[in-house]
Scaffold this active site. Structure first.
Site, PDB file in Angstrom:
ATOM      1  N   THR B 188      17.981  17.115 -19.435  1.00 14.90           N
ATOM      2  CA  THR B 188      17.408  18.447 -19.320  1.00 14.90           C
ATOM      3  C   THR B 188      16.711  18.828 -20.614  1.00 14.90           C
ATOM      4  O   THR B 188      17.229  18.575 -21.700  1.00 14.90           O
ATOM      5  CB  THR B 188      18.480  19.498 -18.964  1.00 14.90           C
ATOM      6  OG1 THR B 188      17.907  20.795 -19.110  1.00 14.90           O
ATOM      7  CG2 THR B 188      19.698  19.400 -19.859  1.00 14.90           C
ATOM      8  N   GLU B 335      22.413  21.521 -15.288  1.00 15.99           N
ATOM      9  CA  GLU B 335      23.844  21.417 -15.553  1.00 15.99           C
ATOM     10  C   GLU B 335      24.692  21.680 -14.300  1.00 15.99           C
ATOM     11  O   GLU B 335      25.879  21.401 -14.293  1.00 15.99           O
ATOM     12  CB  GLU B 335      24.246  22.438 -16.641  1.00 15.99           C
ATOM     13  CG  GLU B 335      23.808  22.079 -18.051  1.00 15.99           C
ATOM     14  CD  GLU B 335      22.364  22.454 -18.371  1.00 15.99           C
ATOM     15  OE1 GLU B 335      21.609  22.825 -17.433  1.00 15.99           O
ATOM     16  OE2 GLU B 335      21.978  22.364 -19.550  1.00 15.99           O
ATOM     17  N   TRP B 448      18.756  45.669 -24.707  1.00 14.57           N
ATOM     18  CA  TRP B 448      18.178  44.419 -24.184  1.00 14.57           C
ATOM     19  C   TRP B 448      17.031  44.743 -23.241  1.00 14.57           C
ATOM     20  O   TRP B 448      17.209  45.399 -22.223  1.00 14.57           O
ATOM     21  CB  TRP B 448      19.226  43.619 -23.404  1.00 14.57           C
ATOM     22  CG  TRP B 448      20.226  42.907 -24.271  1.00 14.57           C
ATOM     23  CD1 TRP B 448      20.453  43.098 -25.594  1.00 14.57           C
ATOM     24  CD2 TRP B 448      21.142  41.893 -23.850  1.00 14.57           C
ATOM     25  NE1 TRP B 448      21.458  42.266 -26.033  1.00 14.57           N
ATOM     26  CE2 TRP B 448      21.897  41.521 -24.986  1.00 14.57           C
ATOM     27  CE3 TRP B 448      21.407  41.262 -22.642  1.00 14.57           C
ATOM     28  CZ2 TRP B 448      22.899  40.543 -24.936  1.00 14.57           C
ATOM     29  CZ3 TRP B 448      22.392  40.295 -22.585  1.00 14.57           C
ATOM     30  CH2 TRP B 448      23.123  39.936 -23.734  1.00 14.57           C
TER      31      TRP B 448
END
Lengths: 545, 545
Positions: B188, B335, B448
């Site tokens: 990856t 993953e 955020w």
């Protein structure tokens, strides 16, 4: 072979296949979806999860430890569903007691399973009262019932289910453990001798759930299960996990309806009121529904029914189809968790007769099910729809033996395949069709005649209400078929000769082995059934031979 | 916890979850069903099974042993599908090499995985010629190609795939082994540094197959997969097992079409000619199809497409819906094998806008997937569709670490949950929606701001062809958003002010965090992409900050 196992970093989570994971990570997680118990009780999945935690606390508080066995004797209820989850989830073993067994057999199974706790519907207290001094392992009796006041009984009850669950905390931490831990056990009466115990691990139940669901859900149209279905069992929950469907329905997160004790009028009313779309039952139960007065006025055109436990007679299949019911066959046995095959119609354009035939077949194997049909030389039979052999099988969910029964276990698994004892053929499209039990095959002068096929044909005679064929000894042929016939009193009178002529017509058309002409006919008042509604050929042989 | 594991009679078969069992016991076993490679090759499942056995013999004859690693560099082909099965089925490890990596990265992954054999499409020989002296572990090169004559190359080729397979016996006994045996590995590039290797066992792949299939198949109507579907991947097979669909399609026994190298006209032609009904791709590829000339004349009204690898922009979703395509989102990462969620529309009556929004969400977790969205205090966020946290997950099919990468492995699995690095919210119906990558979140004065949400809004401006938002350092706010904008030359001229006004309109409606107004705009010619077609924010930061 390679030693190349995947390495695991210390913090990585090695996910075990445990029943709790079906409950906590379902396909469709709708906390408001309902679970219903007859006309008495309805609650949401959110509440169901709380109730499972409460039951886990209640049982733990009473002293249930991992490895203990908790037996249940109940009709189909939300309580039973809660036990399907909470009992194995705390590491205990759920024993689903067959309440239709004879008292002696009930004692035998409870003793043999070494049940520590017994959750018992008050309807069965009289049975237990009779045998209570003889139950050696049970430490606590908990009563299950629909009313509040405790019943009068000579059994010392530890408490009432609803009160215990109600008083318990809804917080419980379900620990992880080995996925090969025993989760359930129950007893099969399918063969000779005392009932034999089978048992299934968490891993086996999870894989059975996933593969049965996959088989049903991937069907293009006919006989599929999906997230909008409404499920109601009409196979008792003590009978092979109600074929695994309560686990499937919960994993899918769909609406579930538990009908209590089976009463045809109530079942039809529940199907109507709760818009039930998916059920399963044995042919006998469906026959009961079809012949009940409420049948004519109930809309069943959205109802899918898997038939198992016995082969689906074409006559019954036709009656169901005429009503718009999507009826089809599933196959398995206690030893196999149980589902092994499903008889979907498939994508071919079939005429009505061919479609009926397909629906009445035993079916095609589920994913991961490896089936071999072996003749008496242990060779796989040709897939020609005619050659017969015994169904032997490998799958990730087969009992790995009989509980405390070493010799029978080795016979079951002789050669590394589970031997079903069912005789079947298989066609070019992979549809298996059972023609008989190995022990019910009638061996006429070295040839095998299927008792079930002969029954099917006799059954088509319009004056025949029911029939069972067994083998009677014969000096010349070794065996001859004996047909035990129950006459339909509303139809034209019939005699043995007419029935033999009826069979002969099929022989002449090449639809029946010509040895069938050797048959004898005996008229009887009724065909004896086993506790699960199957024709009891063992008893019939004792009675009529 | 209990030591109450199920006992196993010596002859009982303990069924391991191996990839061979998906092939040999599929859902629908139709030996005549077809597998097709572009316009070059078509054969039946019966032949496919023979070819898998032939490949197993060919590889074994060349010296491939259990535990060896066999690397493949190919476009999507029947050959690749054969490798998906034959290589792990002989106990070897399949390394699906990402052919879009830079030569240095290709060397790194082949060396790091210690590949013993390399099956390579002749198109990639020039790449390998360049680096061949530096490949230390590869003992044999086998060429994959569509023509017969061997290519001219300085690489010593052991043989040509079709010739080797053609010459081999079609009888091979695939032995059982431990289901935790490593079956596949790949690399990856999703994060910083050199590519990281992930790996999956037979058990993990079998469970991923069953659960993804279950999720898709049980959907009532929209986005379901069934036994009559025709499958074609449009995500390369080297990219996370083509999301696992070649295993799913083979397990279902459905018709499969492998398109070779992706050329929009060819893909559309194959969909049309072979009546493809089920595919999956990244948004970029779908965008390519939509903008290709053949799009207008191709009937796509029976086509279902799972979009993954990047979030599905609403604009693209609308274009696809206008064409009748059943488009919806799936989510996962290298993953995670990869599938974790699917965004089905569900059973509510939604208006077109709400439905589009649902289809563009990240989705709901698959069965057995336990997802927790954790805020920076490691608490689960409220399921209110607004509060954000990092997606952490447990499932039976997550990589148990990075190959030979201890420190990264422990970070990945910190606290026993796999940390996806994706920031998301979750609503009351369980739909997860990713708002950003943790490292791409723009931290403005302690709050955020999702770079992806801002990108979505800027993207709705009709003069914007493409956009990427990254955080630029700011003395006062710590970070400020920088929007890199590619202008649509066919639309009206636009400047930074107009784009900020466009965003402000959304802020005023309460649809965007007001801190977004601090954004700067920079017009660029193109947005850099990673090898798998995602916006390469790492590179963008290097270029523009």
């Amino acid at each position: 072979m390679p030693d190349n196992l995947i390495p695991r970093t210390p913090s990585a989570y090695a996910y075990p296949l445990l029943i709790k994971n079906l409950l906590f990570a379902p396909v469709a997680d709708n906390p408001d979806q309902e679970i219903i118990y007859a006309d008495r009780f309805r609650f949401t999945y959110a509440e169901f999860k709380q109730r499972v935690a409460k039951l886990a606390n209640a049982l733990t508080d009473l002293g249930v430890k991992p490895g203990d066995t908790v037996a249940v004797m109940d009709w189909d209820s939300h309580r039973y569903l809660e036990c399907f989850f909470a009992v194995p989830m705390i590491g205990a073993v759920l024993h689903t007691v067959n309440v239709r067994l004879l008292p002696e057999q009930v004692i035998y199974t409870i003793d043999h399973a070494e049940d520590d706790f017994l959750l018992i519907n008050s309807d069965f207290l009289p049975l237990i009262e009779k045998i209570k001094g003889r139950l050696n392992t049970v430490k606590h009796f908990i009563v299950l019932q629909d009313k509040e006041e405790l019943p009068k009984t000579s059994i010392t009850l530890t408490g009432e289910y609803e009160a215990l669950v109600g008083a318990a905390s809804d917080q419980f931490t379900f620990e992880d453990f080995d996925e090969n831990t025993r989760a359930t056990t129950f007893y099969t009466t399918g063969t000779t001798g005392m009932p034999k115990g089978v048992y299934f691990s968490h891993r086996q139940l999870v894989l059975h759930t996933l593969c049965t669901m996959t088989m049903l859900a991937t069907s293009a149209e006919q006989g599929r299960i999906h997230q909008q279905d409404v499920y109601m069992p009409i196979t008792p929950m003590f009978h092979v996990h109600a074929w695994g469907f309560p686990y499937i329905a919960t994993t899918m997160g769909i609406k579930q309806v538990y009908p209590g004790k089976y009463v045809p009028a109530n079942l039809l009313q529940l199907i109507d009121r709760e818009k039930v779309t998916f059920s399963h039952c044995v042919p006998t139960i469906l026959h009961m529904l079809i012949t009940s007065p409420e049948f004519a006025t109930t809309d069943l055109s959205n109802w899918k029914v898997v038939i198992g436990g016995a082969s689906l007679p074409k006559k019954l299949c036709k009656s169901a189809r005429a009503k718009g019911i999507d009826i089809f066959t599933g196959y398995g046995m206690s030893e196999t968790c149980p589902v092994l095959t499903i008889a979907h119609v498939g994508n071919q354009d079939l005429d009505e007769d061919a479609e009926i035939e397909r629906r009445c077949k035993t079916g095609r194997p589920l994913p991961l099910v490896q089936m071999k049909i072996l003749d008496d030389r242990m060779q796989e039979v040709e897939p020609d729809g005619t050659a017969v052999g015994e169904i032997t099988v490998r799958a990730p969910w087969l009992t790995q033996g009989y509980w405390k029964g070493i010799r029978n276990s080795e016979n079951l698994w002789h050669g590394g395949y589970l031997h079903t004892g069912d005789v079947a053929n298989i066609d070019a499209r992979g549809y298996v069709n059972i023609t008989d039990r190995i022990k019910d095959v009638i061996k006429i002068g070295g040839e095998w005649l299927s008792s079930l096929e002969l029954e099917d044909i006799i059954n088509l005679h319009e004056s025949v209400s029911e029939v069972a064929v067994i083998g009677m000894e014969d000096d010349k042929w070794s065996e001859k078929p004996l047909a035990l016939v129950v006459v339909d009193q509303t139809a034209e009178a019939v005699d043995a000769k007419k029935i033999i002529q009826h069979v002969k017509a099929y022989i002449d058309k090449g639809l029946m082995n010509k040895l069938a002409v050797l048959m004898k006919v005996k008229f009887v008042d009724a065909i004896d059934k086993t506790s699960v509604g199957k024709t009891d050929k063992k008893l019939l042989r004792e009675k009529y031979l």
